[in-house]
Design a protein around this motif. Structure first.
Motif, mmCIF file in Angstrom:
data_model
loop_
_atom_site.group_PDB
_atom_site.id
_atom_site.type_symbol
_atom_site.label_atom_id
_atom_site.label_comp_id
_atom_site.label_asym_id
_atom_site.label_seq_id
_atom_site.Cartn_x
_atom_site.Cartn_y
_atom_site.Cartn_z
ATOM 1 N N GLY A 142 -0.757 -4.656 6.154
ATOM 2 C CA GLY A 142 -1.400 -3.906 7.235
ATOM 3 C C GLY A 142 -0.379 -3.221 8.117
ATOM 4 N N THR A 143 -0.481 -3.429 9.407
ATOM 5 C CA THR A 143 0.428 -2.716 10.317
ATOM 6 C C THR A 143 1.847 -3.279 10.263
ATOM 7 O OG1 THR A 143 -0.336 -4.159 12.071
ATOM 8 C CG2 THR A 143 -1.347 -1.974 11.942
ATOM 9 N N GLU B 161 3.476 -3.496 7.503
ATOM 10 C CA GLU B 161 4.170 -2.772 6.441
ATOM 11 C C GLU B 161 4.866 -1.563 7.051
ATOM 12 O OE1 GLU B 161 2.035 -2.030 2.450
ATOM 13 O OE2 GLU B 161 2.461 -0.014 3.197
ATOM 14 N N SER B 162 5.981 -1.191 6.452
ATOM 15 C CA SER B 162 6.687 0.011 6.921
ATOM 16 C C SER B 162 7.257 0.725 5.705
ATOM 17 C CB SER B 162 7.803 -0.405 7.875
ATOM 18 O OG SER B 162 8.381 0.725 8.461
ATOM 19 N N CYS B 163 7.598 1.981 5.869
ATOM 20 C CA CYS B 163 8.162 2.756 4.765
ATOM 21 C C CYS B 163 9.279 1.977 4.072
ATOM 22 C CB CYS B 163 8.704 4.082 5.303
ATOM 23 S SG CYS B 163 9.569 5.056 4.063
ATOM 24 N N VAL C 266 0.817 -1.212 0.000
ATOM 25 C CA VAL C 266 0.000 0.000 0.000
ATOM 26 C C VAL C 266 0.854 1.267 0.000
ATOM 27 C CG1 VAL C 266 -1.822 1.246 1.223
ATOM 28 C CG2 VAL C 266 -1.833 -1.257 1.167
ATOM 29 N N GLY C 267 1.916 1.245 0.770
ATOM 30 C CA GLY C 267 2.780 2.430 0.856
ATOM 31 C C GLY C 267 2.280 3.409 1.897
ATOM 32 N N CYS C 268 3.142 4.323 2.313
ATOM 33 C CA CYS C 268 2.788 5.256 3.389
ATOM 34 C C CYS C 268 1.688 6.209 2.949
ATOM 35 C CB CYS C 268 4.001 6.062 3.819
ATOM 36 S SG CYS C 268 5.331 5.030 4.434
ATOM 37 N N MET D 243 18.128 0.099 6.854
ATOM 38 C CA MET D 243 17.440 -0.434 8.030
ATOM 39 C C MET D 243 15.998 -0.794 7.654
ATOM 40 S SD MET D 243 19.353 -0.154 10.907
ATOM 41 C CE MET D 243 18.293 0.229 12.279
ATOM 42 N N GLN D 244 15.332 0.161 6.991
ATOM 43 C CA GLN D 244 13.944 -0.063 6.584
ATOM 44 C C GLN D 244 13.858 -1.233 5.613
ATOM 45 O OE1 GLN D 244 12.351 2.056 9.056
ATOM 46 N NE2 GLN D 244 10.843 1.780 7.433
ATOM 47 N N SER E 156 -1.563 4.573 2.764
ATOM 48 C CA SER E 156 -2.084 4.199 4.075
ATOM 49 C C SER E 156 -2.607 5.394 4.861
ATOM 50 C CB SER E 156 -0.992 3.525 4.907
ATOM 51 O OG SER E 156 -0.506 2.382 4.260
#
Lengths: 436, 255
Positions: free
Chosen positions: B49-50, B52-54, B17-19, B70-71, B22
């Motif tokens: 959902g939660t 996922e991160s940048c 989804v992407g930031c 890191m991401q 979201s």
């Protein structure tokens, strides 16, 4: 005989001086960090053939493309004639190719004349675009006196050389008609014969003009050769290796820094031991020697045409950033570093750096990384890579990013998003329902 | 995704989804529309959902390679744990990063942008433009996102998605590889622009106005924000709509 010796001395001196200066540029380029561009030679040759030899990226601006093509083809093909001139100069012969080539020789000389007039026309058009029409692309903060004069010198020298070439042919032709001395009937002169009425009718006068133009033309070419390493015109040579060593990855892809990977892995997994490779390097680039040799080669390849700057969204909207300036600054700085080494030895450092002394932070942070400059460059130069390396230094070594960028970093680190939203809310978009 | 995994199911595709998709309210609508398209054609998909991160894209473009990696590594761990093979995303920045920059860090996936998915579905005859709003004869222009177009040479897929509409497609003066940036990339989205004489999205508005289009098709949530701001700046909100390719597809099919 004296003429021959003189010629050989001048030729040898010109070649020696040229190789010495090219050697310096090569040395300067190799001051850059390593970068592996040895993969996929087949695709590299193809890229070079298409972009440097075939000039496919020039066609976006048709008038410039056609004019440039005249000069380019003229330059390459008239070199065949220069070969004959060299041989004649060394052996004291006259139009040595005329006998073995026979009828083909006439065709060639005639062809060269047409090319010469096309080159001449193109140079005049280019001079007008720069000095009378004053196209916006040829101005800008980085286009100071020297870059502007450099461009004009190149065009004027080419006009002079072509004029000398045509005048020489015209005089030769007239001498041939007079059956004078060793001026055997050779060549056809469809263009230069138009000059005939302007020339004297006496054999002595004609011979003086023919010899004068011959010497002026060849010494002019050798002098021009030695001007190249000091000039943006060096692109005629570097365009080829520069496109061969092009970045073959998609433009959107930025390099992953291996030095960072080691540290991040060690951070995530304490048992991981990163490979140590000698001296720790600076993250990103503060000065030109932190860039790769390819970045430096690109700096020397740039011919300051300004296509990059003319499509740069930051520059178009009045920001300080100009991709052309990034390349010119990089070249000027690496040349300065090289000169320092010549003067003061290998370990000398002045107090200057590419970042701040040449390129300001304001320029750096105006970039949208949109790749328009990279796309626009007819010889695949990548100013964006340099901007990114400078940003990497500012961020990772100095923590000197604009405050709002630092906020964004903080958000990504803490919330997993560039904005200040809680990671727990990331799935809330689905609460509104999908099937509505 | 966690639910599906718990049930022992493996979706055909993961929707990244992407930031923006979201959190940004406007982009959330695009996100829901992409889901509608996936549901409509019966592709089984999941989202993280939660979890996922940048992707780390804005950090990387702004020079923070540490934060990026890191991401990236954290995301790769999650994706690999779910044995994800194929990813579709609505954001050209996520698309570029996962497709091009994750492989070097050990994350190998087949990544497509939603415009490419829509094109595939049209080619396969699974998606048409019927049963919904008619775009027939409407002047539509498409704004190329840098990281889809120049960045990855995806120029035709989004245009294919528009061609099916039987609309009056017009190109802007600066399009495809000459397309002008919306002004959001390289971290600009998160900062004030440097000093200049105008904003980049306002410069882009001139191209849009010149094209006389009434619909501007976008394919990137950041372009969406910038172009809408540009339209607002010119007080053209009544005349010009900015819609994502996915939204147009959903409307045309009445989903």
């Amino acid at each position: 005989m004296i003429a021959q010796i003189l010629f050989i001395i001048i030729l040898a001196a010109a070649i020696y001086l040229f190789s010495k200066n090219v050697g310096k540029i090569r040395r300067n380029i190799l001051l850059g960090r390593p970068a592996d561009r040895s993969d996929n030679p087949a695709l590299r040759w193809k890229t070079m053939a298409k972009i440097a030899l075939g000039q496919t990226k020039m066609v976006k601006r048709p008038l410039a493309a056609v004019m440039h093509f005249f000069i380019y083809v003229g330059f390459i093909i008239i070199n065949l004639e220069v070969m004959e001139i060299m041989i004649d100069g060394i052996f004291g012969s006259h139009r040595i190719f005329s006998k073995p080539l026979g009828g083909l020789y006439d065709l060639l000389i005639g062809g060269f004349e047409f090319l010469a007039i096309l080159v001449l026309t193109a140079c005049v058009v280019f001079l007008c675009r720069r000095n009378i029409v004053r196209l916006k692309r040829f101005s800008g903060t980085e286009m100071t006196e020297w870059p502007k004069s450099d461009a004009n010198y190149i065009l004027i020298i080419e006009i002079l050389l072509m004029t000398a070439f045509l005048t020489m042919n015209a005089a030769d032709h007239k001498l041939q008609l007079l059956n004078f001395g060793h001026y055997i009937k050779a060549g056809s002169f469809p263009v230069s014969s138009l000059l005939n009425p302007l020339l004297p009718d006496s054999a002595a006068g004609l011979e003086l003009i023919e010899r004068g133009c011959w010497w002026f033309h060849i010494i002019g070419i050798l002098a021009f050769l030695n001007y190249l390493p000091y000039s943006k015109h060096f692109h005629i040579l570097l365009a080829f290796p520069n496109t061969y060593y092009s970045n073959l990855h998609p433009k959107g892809e930025f390099t992953n820094m291996a030095s960072v990977t080691g540290e991040v892995k060690a951070m995530l997994d304490p048992s991981f031991v990163p490979e140590t490779t000698g001296e720790p390097q600076r993250f990103g680039a503060k000065d030109v020697t932190d860039l790769t040799w390819k970045n430096l080669m690109e700096a020397y390849t740039c011919t300051e045409c300004g296509r990059c700057t003319s499509v740069c969204p930051a520059n178009i909207t009045g920001k300080l950033l100009s991709p052309r300036k990034i390349m010119m600054d990089t070249r000027d700085r690496i040349t300065e570093v090289g000169n320092n080494i010549d003067k003061h030895g290998k370990d000398y450092t002045d107090d200057k750096t590419l970042l701040d002394n040449y390129i300001t932070r304001e320029e750096l942070w105006a970039c949208t990384t949109c790749n328009a400059c990279v796309e626009a460059c007819p010889v695949n130069i990548n100013p964006l890579e340099i901007i990114t390396e400078l940003r990497r230094y500012a961020v990772m070594e100095e923590s000197q990013a604009p405050a709002s960028i630092n906020n964004m970093f903080g958000n990504v680190e803490n919330n997993g998003a560039p904005w200040k939203y809680s990671a727990a809310d990331r799935f809330n978009w689905a609460d509104a329902g999908i099937d509505k | 995704m966690a639910e599906m995994a718990a049930e022992g199911k493996q979706p055909e595709i993961l929707f990244w989804v992407g930031c923006a998709g979201s959190f940004d309210e406007r982009a959330q609508r695009i996100t829901r529309d992409i889901c509608k398209i996936l549901n409509h054609v019966g592709i089984s998909f999941a989202v993280l959902g939660t979890e996922e991160s940048c992707t780390g894209d804005p950090a990387k473009r702004a020079g923070n390679e540490f934060l990026f990696q890191m991401q990236a590594m954290a995301n790769i761990q999650v994706l690999d744990a779910y044995e994800v093979k194929k990813i579709v995303t609505g954001c050209p920045h996520c698309f570029n990063t996962i497709k091009n920059e994750y492989p070097g860090l050990g994350g190998n996936y087949e990544v497509i942008h939603h415009s490419q998915l829509i094109q595939q579905l049209i080619d396969e005859g699974k998606l048409k433009a019927e049963g919904g709003e008619s775009f027939k004869g409407k002047k539509i222009t498409y704004h190329d996102p840098c990281y889809l177009g120049r960045g990855n040479n995806v120029y035709e897929a989004p245009r294919k998605a528009l061609e099916i509409l039987d609309a009056d497609l017009v190109e802007m003066k600066r399009c495809k590889s000459n397309g002008l940036c919306c002004g959001a990339g390289g971290g600009q989205m998160f900062k004030e622009p440097e000093k200049g004489n105008k904003d980049i999205n306002v410069e882009r508005m001139a191209d849009i106005l010149e094209s006389k289009a009434t619909v501007v098709a976008a394919a990137c949530p950041f372009c969406m924000t910038m172009l809408r701001d540009g339209v607002k700046h010119e007080n053209k909100e009544q005349e010009i709509q900015v819609l994502d390719i996915a939204e147009i597809t959903v409307r045309a099919n009445g989903l």
